[in-house]
Design a protein around this motif. Structure first.
Motif, PDB file in Angstrom:
ATOM      1  N   TYR A 348      -2.553   6.130   2.170  1.00 45.85           N
ATOM      2  CA  TYR A 348      -3.074   5.528   3.467  1.00 45.85           C
ATOM      3  C   TYR A 348      -3.251   3.840   2.870  1.00 45.85           C
ATOM      4  O   TYR A 348      -3.857   3.722   1.758  1.00 45.85           O
ATOM      5  N   GLY A 349      -2.554   2.930   3.483  1.00 45.65           N
ATOM      6  CA  GLY A 349      -3.134   1.573   3.161  1.00 45.65           C
ATOM      7  C   GLY A 349      -4.020   1.184   4.338  1.00 45.65           C
ATOM      8  O   GLY A 349      -4.082   1.139   5.347  1.00 45.65           O
ATOM      9  N   ILE A 350      -5.312   0.521   3.655  1.00 46.29           N
ATOM     10  CA  ILE A 350      -6.148  -0.177   4.380  1.00 46.29           C
ATOM     11  C   ILE A 350      -6.998  -1.202   3.662  1.00 46.29           C
ATOM     12  O   ILE A 350      -7.386  -0.944   2.510  1.00 46.29           O
ATOM     13  N   ASP A 351      -6.920  -2.418   4.163  1.00 41.73           N
ATOM     14  CA  ASP A 351      -7.645  -3.417   3.609  1.00 41.73           C
ATOM     15  C   ASP A 351      -9.158  -3.423   4.294  1.00 41.73           C
ATOM     16  O   ASP A 351      -9.440  -3.960   5.321  1.00 41.73           O
ATOM     17  N   VAL A 352     -10.103  -2.984   3.306  1.00 40.70           N
ATOM     18  CA  VAL A 352     -11.142  -2.856   4.007  1.00 40.70           C
ATOM     19  C   VAL A 352     -12.001  -3.925   4.165  1.00 40.70           C
ATOM     20  O   VAL A 352     -13.009  -4.281   4.945  1.00 40.70           O
ATOM     21  N   ASN A 353     -11.679  -5.028   3.240  1.00 42.98           N
ATOM     22  CA  ASN A 353     -12.504  -6.357   3.695  1.00 42.98           C
ATOM     23  C   ASN A 353     -12.169  -7.090   5.026  1.00 42.98           C
ATOM     24  O   ASN A 353     -12.544  -7.605   5.508  1.00 42.98           O
ATOM     25  N   GLN A 354     -10.817  -6.372   5.392  1.00 38.74           N
ATOM     26  CA  GLN A 354     -10.304  -7.100   6.924  1.00 38.74           C
ATOM     27  C   GLN A 354     -10.683  -6.017   7.967  1.00 38.74           C
ATOM     28  O   GLN A 354     -10.401  -6.556   9.170  1.00 38.74           O
ATOM     29  N   LEU A 355     -11.136  -4.812   7.510  1.00 41.74           N
ATOM     30  CA  LEU A 355     -11.284  -3.726   8.583  1.00 41.74           C
ATOM     31  C   LEU A 355     -12.271  -4.257   9.522  1.00 41.74           C
ATOM     32  O   LEU A 355     -11.940  -4.335  10.665  1.00 41.74           O
ATOM     33  N   ASN A 509      -0.228  -6.207   1.029  1.00 48.28           N
ATOM     34  CA  ASN A 509      -0.314  -5.476   2.312  1.00 48.28           C
ATOM     35  C   ASN A 509       1.109  -4.990   3.065  1.00 48.28           C
ATOM     36  O   ASN A 509       1.569  -6.154   3.464  1.00 48.28           O
ATOM     37  N   ASN A 510       1.237  -3.983   2.864  1.00 55.43           N
ATOM     38  CA  ASN A 510       2.626  -3.474   3.213  1.00 55.43           C
ATOM     39  C   ASN A 510       2.892  -2.074   4.261  1.00 55.43           C
ATOM     40  O   ASN A 510       3.853  -1.780   4.254  1.00 55.43           O
ATOM     41  N   GLY A 511       1.824  -1.698   4.525  1.00 55.02           N
ATOM     42  CA  GLY A 511       1.689  -0.587   5.388  1.00 55.02           C
ATOM     43  C   GLY A 511       0.496   0.048   5.754  1.00 55.02           C
ATOM     44  O   GLY A 511      -0.527  -0.294   5.228  1.00 55.02           O
ATOM     45  N   LEU A 512       0.508   0.883   6.707  1.00 53.93           N
ATOM     46  CA  LEU A 512      -0.858   1.557   7.081  1.00 53.93           C
ATOM     47  C   LEU A 512      -0.551   3.254   6.588  1.00 53.93           C
ATOM     48  O   LEU A 512      -1.601   3.830   6.067  1.00 53.93           O
ATOM     49  N   LEU A 513       0.659   3.662   6.592  1.00 57.26           N
ATOM     50  CA  LEU A 513       0.853   5.223   6.205  1.00 57.26           C
ATOM     51  C   LEU A 513       2.031   5.468   5.609  1.00 57.26           C
ATOM     52  O   LEU A 513       3.050   5.102   6.209  1.00 57.26           O
TER      53      LEU A 513
END
Length: 577
Positions: A348-355, A509-513
């Motif tokens: 899982y790709g998630i940028d918590v700072n940008q969430l 940042n290259n994806g979500l899932l």
């Protein structure tokens, strides 16, 4: 699931249009342009094969277990109606035909390579498949009729003979017939109902061209170019056509059909949608989300192996939402996105700072403009009660987090009845972040057993065998290490190598899932463990063990929309024996 995958690949596999002319056929044939001239530009659903699909080789490339459809699935069902018996007979003969490619094409009169189409005329579905021997199709249907006592009536329209199988009960106010026709080596399967007029049937059978056809537009070529798809095939769902059908009584053919259906059923569910305000506001929304498009990134078929790399893109012209979704995307490690030697992987790709800022952007955009259409207004009112900013309270401790991944490269069970006796495990879990050491320090506050651990900055691993509650019989010696921007927990040789490779892999940042599974490697150890325990192996597991299938799915957001990618490789039994 197997039936859906195989039938979809054979009859409407990406389906499409293009200029292919059958040299193998004895009689006259129709070109793709001829077929597309009868497909309306406002069809709600469309798929077609742009290039000839090697159906014979595809069937040969499937493992025997994958082709073994559950023919006994209906044994306990009370199917006394001739219609049910008819379709069950068709299914059983279809299952038997999957024996090999030659049997399949012979059973249905197909050429080794074929074109196929699926589209809608309003609410009426149309399937078209090229055939080389029409007598085989009629023999297939005749056999099912004999087994079920369900018969057709032979009808004629403008010189074209077709079979009509009545699907409704005698005395019903509404009628529906399954129509089967062959003209110029093109098999057509469609419906003729009391809510569509004769012109729809004539168009479906290739007798009356569409007033504005898809061939008169650049819809197909534009979709291929925009998304960089191969020109082998294309498919789409047109959101704008569906929205117009829902919000008007006669805005397109689908709207007219729905109007007749809801009137006959005395259904009021569309009443609050069918007004000028809803029509305008739904049109505005679907102009930003016009279609869902499906195409191929890679396609290779042989008797030994077949591979499909396909993508589904939910198109969007809303730059605000796309930028927000792109901003919250995180990092997918290469071992989870490009692996071919794993049993299973997921990331899982998630940028918590940008969430939180991304969710706020989405939230604010969804509340603008203020909709007057009742259903849309109700959705907005419900959204106003929510506050995405609350998410920040839950993500504060994960500051800098970019993604989480896991992969199992190999494993063996000593005995399924004693899961604590894991014979071997080669696996890795990674947490990627701007500063993974900080996240580890936070984790230590919640896990006392980790409090005494100090991770070397040079990436040297720390053995956790004596710190984690691992059963003594379990053959695992987990190690924890900081590898660049990654905190990794691993066990096994392959996992150790991957952890070293991660050290030089930059976080981006290259994806979500991303998910990957090799069915054979996943289920073979489970079956072996059950056998060692002396228990009987369930038939379903035996089939899964012999699947020569590798599948991968991923999700990401780009400038064209929200993209869902998938990859599937199937191998014939002979390819691995």
């Amino acid at each position: 699931m197997k039936k859906v995958l195989i039938a979809g690949a054979v009859l409407a596999i990406g389906a499409s249009a293009g200029g292919y002319w059958y040299s193998q056929q004895a009689g006259p044939s129709v070109s793709s342009d001829d077929v597309l001239a009868y497909v309306p530009a406002d069809t709600a659903i469309f798929s077609a094969q742009l290039k000839p699909f090697p159906v014979k080789s595809y069937i040969n490339s499937l493992s025997s277990s994958y082709k073994s459809l559950p023919t006994d699935a209906f044994d306990e069902a009370d199917i006394s109606d001739p219609r049910g018996k008819f379709f069950l007979a068709l299914f059983n003969s279809y299952s038997a035909a999957l024996k090999d490619g030659q049997t399949f094409v012979d059973t249905f009169g197909l050429a080794d390579n074929l074109r196929s189409y699926f589209y809608t005329l309003g609410a009426v579905p149309v399937i078209k498949v090229e055939v080389s021997k029409s007598e085989a199709v009629w023999a297939w249907l005749d056999s099912a009729e004999q087994q079920s006592s369900f018969t057709h009536t032979k009808q004629n329209i403008k010189g074209i003979e077709y079979r009509a199988y009545t699907l409704n009960d005698e005395g019903d106010d509404e009628t529906a017939d399954l129509i089967v026709a062959i003209n110029n080596n093109m098999l057509t399967i469609t419906l003729n109902t009391s809510f569509n007029d004769q012109a729809v049937l004539e168009t479906a059978l290739g007798l009356l061209p569409a007033k504005q056809s898809i061939a008169d537009t650049t819809l197909i070529s534009d979709s291929l170019t925009k998304h960089g798809f191969l020109d082998d095939g294309i498919g789409f769902i047109n959101h704008q056509v569906i929205a117009k059908a829902m919000t008007t009584t006669d805005g397109n053919l689908l709207a007219k059909h729905l109007t007749k259906l809801v009137e006959k059923a005395n259904d009021q569910s569309l009443t609050e949608l069918r007004n000028a305000t809803c029509d305008q506001e739904f049109a505005s929304i679907t102009s930003n989300w016009p279609k869902t498009v499906v195409g191929f990134d890679h396609l290779s078929i042989s008797d030994q192996e077949s591979r499909f790399d396909a993508r589904m893109v939910v198109e969007s012209n809303n730059n605000v939402l796309l930028k927000a979704y792109q901003s919250m995307s995180g990092f997918i490690p290469s071992y989870a996105s490009k692996t071919e030697d794993a049993v299973f992987s997921m990331a899982y790709g998630i940028d918590v700072n940008q969430l939180v800022p991304s969710l706020l952007s989405v939230w604010e955009e969804m509340l603008q403009p203020s909709y007057q259409c009742a259903p849309l207004n109700q959705i907005q009112m419900a959204m106003q009660q929510q506050n995405p900013g609350m998410v920040g309270m839950m993500t504060g401790m994960a500051n800098g987090l970019k993604g989480i991944g896991i992969a199992v490269f190999n494993y063996q069970l000593a005995d399924i009845s004693q899961p604590e006796e894991l014979e071997s495990l080669d696996a890795i879990i990674s947490v990627s972040a701007d500063n993974p050491a900080v996240l580890f320090d936070i984790a230590k506050q919640f896990s006392p057993e980790l409090a005494s651990i100090t991770l070397p900055a040079d990436g040297s691993p720390v053995d956790l065998s004596g710190l984690l509650p691992i059963p003594p019989n379990m053959n695992i010696q987990p190690k924890l290490a900081l590898k660049g921007n990654h905190l990794v927990l691993f066990n096994g040789e392959r996992a150790a190598t991957v952890s070293e490779q991660l050290a030089s892999e930059p976080v981006q940042n290259n994806g979500l899932l991303s998910m990957y599974i090799d069915y054979q490697q996943m289920f073979e150890p489970i079956v072996s463990g059950i056998e060692l325990s002396g228990e009987e192996v369930p038939e379903e597991l035996l089939e899964l063990k012999d699947y020569r299938i590798k599948a991968q799915v991923n999700m990401q957001v780009n400038d064209q929309g929200i993209s869902f990618g998938s990859s599937m490789t199937s191998q014939a039994d002979s390819a691995v024996n």
